[in-house]
Scaffold this motif. Structure first.
Motif, PDB file in Angstrom:
ATOM      1  N   GLU A  96       0.823  -1.135  -0.039  1.00  0.00           N
ATOM      2  CA  GLU A  96       0.047   0.045   0.075  1.00  0.00           C
ATOM      3  C   GLU A  96       0.756   1.118  -0.161  1.00  0.00           C
ATOM      4  OE1 GLU A  96      -3.547   2.421   0.425  1.00  0.00           O
ATOM      5  OE2 GLU A  96      -2.862   0.921  -0.742  1.00  0.00           O
ATOM      6  N   ALA A  97       2.021   1.191   0.608  1.00  0.00           N
ATOM      7  CA  ALA A  97       2.886   2.291   0.743  1.00  0.00           C
ATOM      8  C   ALA A  97       3.300   2.736  -0.345  1.00  0.00           C
ATOM      9  CB  ALA A  97       3.780   2.152   1.900  1.00  0.00           C
ATOM     10  N   ASN A  98       3.808   1.408  -1.225  1.00  0.00           N
ATOM     11  CA  ASN A  98       4.628   1.699  -2.477  1.00  0.00           C
ATOM     12  C   ASN A  98       3.621   2.244  -3.244  1.00  0.00           C
ATOM     13  OD1 ASN A  98       6.882   0.632  -1.420  1.00  0.00           O
ATOM     14  ND2 ASN A  98       6.519  -1.450  -1.998  1.00  0.00           N
ATOM     15  N   HIS A  99       2.285   1.793  -3.556  1.00  0.00           N
ATOM     16  CA  HIS A  99       1.071   2.142  -4.396  1.00  0.00           C
ATOM     17  C   HIS A  99       0.886   3.644  -4.336  1.00  0.00           C
ATOM     18  CE1 HIS A  99      -0.226  -2.298  -4.543  1.00  0.00           C
ATOM     19  NE2 HIS A  99       0.927  -2.031  -5.388  1.00  0.00           N
ATOM     20  N   MET A 100       0.725   4.122  -3.035  1.00  0.00           N
ATOM     21  CA  MET A 100       0.771   5.439  -2.670  1.00  0.00           C
ATOM     22  C   MET A 100       1.796   6.211  -3.075  1.00  0.00           C
ATOM     23  SD  MET A 100      -1.561   5.520   0.679  1.00  0.00           S
ATOM     24  CE  MET A 100      -2.426   7.146   0.322  1.00  0.00           C
ATOM     25  N   HIS A 101       2.656   5.960  -3.116  1.00  0.00           N
ATOM     26  CA  HIS A 101       4.052   6.596  -3.445  1.00  0.00           C
ATOM     27  C   HIS A 101       3.848   6.823  -4.736  1.00  0.00           C
ATOM     28  CE1 HIS A 101       8.155   8.259  -3.334  1.00  0.00           C
ATOM     29  NE2 HIS A 101       8.469   7.315  -3.930  1.00  0.00           N
ATOM     30  N   GLN A 102       3.443   5.835  -5.775  1.00  0.00           N
ATOM     31  CA  GLN A 102       3.487   5.895  -6.939  1.00  0.00           C
ATOM     32  C   GLN A 102       2.366   6.785  -7.540  1.00  0.00           C
ATOM     33  OE1 GLN A 102       3.571   1.943  -9.189  1.00  0.00           O
ATOM     34  NE2 GLN A 102       4.138   1.178  -7.258  1.00  0.00           N
ATOM     35  N   ALA A 103       1.464   7.093  -6.811  1.00  0.00           N
ATOM     36  CA  ALA A 103       0.132   7.403  -7.282  1.00  0.00           C
ATOM     37  C   ALA A 103      -0.116   9.018  -6.175  1.00  0.00           C
ATOM     38  CB  ALA A 103      -1.074   6.777  -6.809  1.00  0.00           C
ATOM     39  N   SER A 104       1.123   9.769  -6.675  1.00  0.00           N
ATOM     40  CA  SER A 104       0.908  11.167  -6.248  1.00  0.00           C
ATOM     41  C   SER A 104      -0.032  12.123  -6.993  1.00  0.00           C
ATOM     42  CB  SER A 104       2.158  11.789  -6.000  1.00  0.00           C
ATOM     43  OG  SER A 104       2.174  12.838  -5.275  1.00  0.00           O
ATOM     44  N   CYS A 105      -1.016  12.290  -6.801  1.00  0.00           N
ATOM     45  CA  CYS A 105      -2.070  13.007  -7.697  1.00  0.00           C
ATOM     46  C   CYS A 105      -2.928  13.891  -6.864  1.00  0.00           C
ATOM     47  CB  CYS A 105      -2.931  12.154  -8.473  1.00  0.00           C
ATOM     48  SG  CYS A 105      -4.127  12.706  -9.544  1.00  0.00           S
ATOM     49  N   GLU A 106      -3.694  14.825  -7.299  1.00  0.00           N
ATOM     50  CA  GLU A 106      -4.473  15.961  -6.730  1.00  0.00           C
ATOM     51  C   GLU A 106      -5.722  15.357  -6.270  1.00  0.00           C
ATOM     52  OE1 GLU A 106      -6.789  19.937  -7.694  1.00  0.00           O
ATOM     53  OE2 GLU A 106      -5.400  19.128  -9.208  1.00  0.00           O
ATOM     54  N   PHE A 107      -6.084  14.095  -7.028  1.00  0.00           N
ATOM     55  CA  PHE A 107      -7.361  13.617  -6.689  1.00  0.00           C
ATOM     56  C   PHE A 107      -7.152  12.020  -6.169  1.00  0.00           C
ATOM     57  CE2 PHE A 107      -8.286  16.494 -10.148  1.00  0.00           C
ATOM     58  CZ  PHE A 107      -8.913  17.458  -9.223  1.00  0.00           C
ATOM     59  N   VAL A 108      -5.976  12.010  -5.678  1.00  0.00           N
ATOM     60  CA  VAL A 108      -5.627  10.717  -4.628  1.00  0.00           C
ATOM     61  C   VAL A 108      -5.109  10.915  -3.429  1.00  0.00           C
ATOM     62  CG1 VAL A 108      -4.245   8.537  -4.892  1.00  0.00           C
ATOM     63  CG2 VAL A 108      -5.278   9.359  -7.154  1.00  0.00           C
ATOM     64  N   LEU A 109      -5.658  10.288  -2.543  1.00  0.00           N
ATOM     65  CA  LEU A 109      -5.354  10.482  -1.049  1.00  0.00           C
ATOM     66  C   LEU A 109      -3.622  10.425  -0.917  1.00  0.00           C
ATOM     67  CD1 LEU A 109      -6.752  10.995   1.457  1.00  0.00           C
ATOM     68  CD2 LEU A 109      -6.429   8.671   1.998  1.00  0.00           C
ATOM     69  N   ARG A 110      -3.097  11.512  -0.228  1.00  0.00           N
ATOM     70  CA  ARG A 110      -1.575  11.404  -0.141  1.00  0.00           C
ATOM     71  C   ARG A 110      -1.066  10.679   1.057  1.00  0.00           C
ATOM     72  NH1 ARG A 110      -0.996  17.023  -0.759  1.00  0.00           N
ATOM     73  NH2 ARG A 110      -0.790  16.371  -3.208  1.00  0.00           N
TER      74      ARG A 110
END
Length: 452
Positions: A96-110
């Motif tokens: 999950e941490a890896n995926h969130m690190h990849q998905a840095s976007c204005e409309f994705v939880l940071r």
């Protein structure tokens, strides 16, 4: 239990937070290795108890306990979610941490950081994730607070923001697999951010080997495409597109799809073409309503190959939002005023006894409430299956099947009390109480004769 992707013996969700998108997922100490810790810690700044204050309990259920706390150095609030023993495994947390690190976007939880510490009432050091806090809850909580859909300009903005967020995830070769109102979180200005996208693909499936809905992911089966009801199905991006179509219907109508339908009925009807009713939507005369309705139907097409990609959805959602952009500030202000007014009215009208029932001071108080009101609860609880799903692993598979097989809510509630609440003790009764306040708050308030 069968999982769509990597197998995991327990369901795991990120967003059963009452008013939060900033979540800390904690695991049992003693199972992590140095290598696993490095996988997680290199992605974000570590956070310990010395940086957290003003802990406040904001939710409890079969998944565990959720707190809100203030980060003293950052000057912002965070929500801390402590999973019940046995619910979490460390490697999915790293994923999950890896995926969130990849998905840095204005409309994705940071992702803000990693948690290490002992939460209030805990006895050991735990690890987890720290994410940004979303002040206004989720689309699901907004629908309940408004008792219907938001104003049309906000509907259009939410539709576009979710599409942008999903397109970004797919562009990074990530899939969500659990897109629904409770996983679309809202900030103070009612802008949307996607949550719970990483673990849904790693350790959460909507089905298990017994063909039952995954109890840890409440309502997810209602957003599943017809092909996903096949045992051998492996999700692809069109899964998310179908879910988006159902989510659009929910946002536009302010309703839950198939509200009284159990899993077995949804599993039977969806593959043969049943979808949420669109008669009222066909009569809408809002700017862009026809285009949004057409997109909705394309997204939930029974043939996966016929569904558009999110990249193809964006021109439609952007155009619809542009037609209503001039009214968005007025619409947001009106909705926020309504929410503030509702909150103030509830506080004013609630008696001291009702307040004590709504927020008991301890797990024992909650269990006492359940026991003392057993007869009334058996008679009047209507959302038995939704509450049962929220209790998660606290309800054994055999008991869940028995509840599912009962014809009336009274029969279902009687089995739930006798087979799960009575044997589960204070912890399960307290979790039931919290689930009840979420699904039937008026019933809890009506039973305000109990004084703690």
């Amino acid at each position: 239990m069968m999982s769509f992707c990597s197998p995991s013996p327990m369901p795991l969700t990120l967003c059963h937070v009452l008013h939060g998108g900033a979540i800390v997922l904690c695991i049992r100490s003693g199972v992590e290795t140095t290598q696993e810790m490095e996988l997680l810690s290199h992605k974000a700044e570590p956070v310990g108890n010395e940086s957290l204050e003003r802990w406040e309990s904001v939710g409890r259920g079969g998944f565990g306990h959720v707190y809100k706390a203030r980060h003293t150095d950052w000057g912002v609030d965070v929500a801390i979610k402590i999973l019940r023993d046995g619910v979490c495994h460390f490697m999915p947390l790293c994923d999950e941490a890896n995926h969130m690190h990849q998905a840095s976007c204005e409309f994705v939880l940071r992702l803000h950081g990693t948690y290490q510490g002992c939460p209030p009432g805990g006895t050991s050091t735990q690890q987890g994730l720290v994410m940004e806090f979303m002040e206004t809850g989720s689309v699901e909580s907004l629908q309940k607070d408004l008792s219907g859909p938001p104003l049309w300009p906000l509907v259009c903005r939410l539709a576009h923001q979710v599409a942008v967020g999903m397109n970004f995830l797919h562009s990074r070769k990530l899939m969500h697999h659990d897109l629904k109102p409770s996983n679309v979180l809202l900030n103070v200005d009612l802008n949307a951010k996607l949550a719970d996208f990483g673990l849904s693909r790693v350790s959460t499936s909507a089905l298990n080997s017994s063909r039952e809905p995954m109890r840890g992911v409440e309502g997810s089966y209602k957003y599943m495409p017809p092909e996903a009801f096949e045992v051998s199905y492996e999700p692809v991006r069109s899964f998310d597109v179908y879910s988006y179509g159902i989510l659009l219907w929910s946002i536009v109508t302010g309703k839950e799809p198939y509200p009284s339908a159990a899993f077995a009925l949804v599993e039977l009807k969806i593959p043969v073409g049943d979808r949420p009713p669109c008669e009222i939507l066909d009569q809408m005369r809002e700017e862009g309503s026809t285009e949004l309705l057409e997109l909705m139907k394309k997204c939930w097409d029974g043939r996966a190959s016929e569904r558009p990609t999110f990249k193809n959805c964006l021109p439609v959602t952007e155009n619809v939002f542009s037609k209503n952009r001039e009214r968005i500030h007025e619409a947001v202000a009106q909705v926020l005023t309504t929410l503030k007014s509702e909150t103030k009215t509830e506080r004013t009208e609630r008696s001291p006894i009702q307040e004590s029932v709504r927020r008991p001071t301890s797990r024992t108080d909650k269990a006492t409430f359940v026991d003392d009101n057993r007869a009334t609860l058996i008679q009047d609880v209507a959302e038995v299956m939704a509450i049962t799903e929220r209790l998660g692993d606290a309800v054994h598979r055999e008991t869940y099947s028995l509840i599912l097989g009962k014809a009336t809510s009274q029969e279902q509630m009687r089995v739930l009390y006798q087979r799960a609440l009575r044997s589960g003790g204070e912890e399960v009764k307290a979790a039931f109480y919290d689930a009840l306040t979420h699904h039937q708050p008026k019933l809890v308030e009506r039973l305000g004769g109990i004084s703690f």
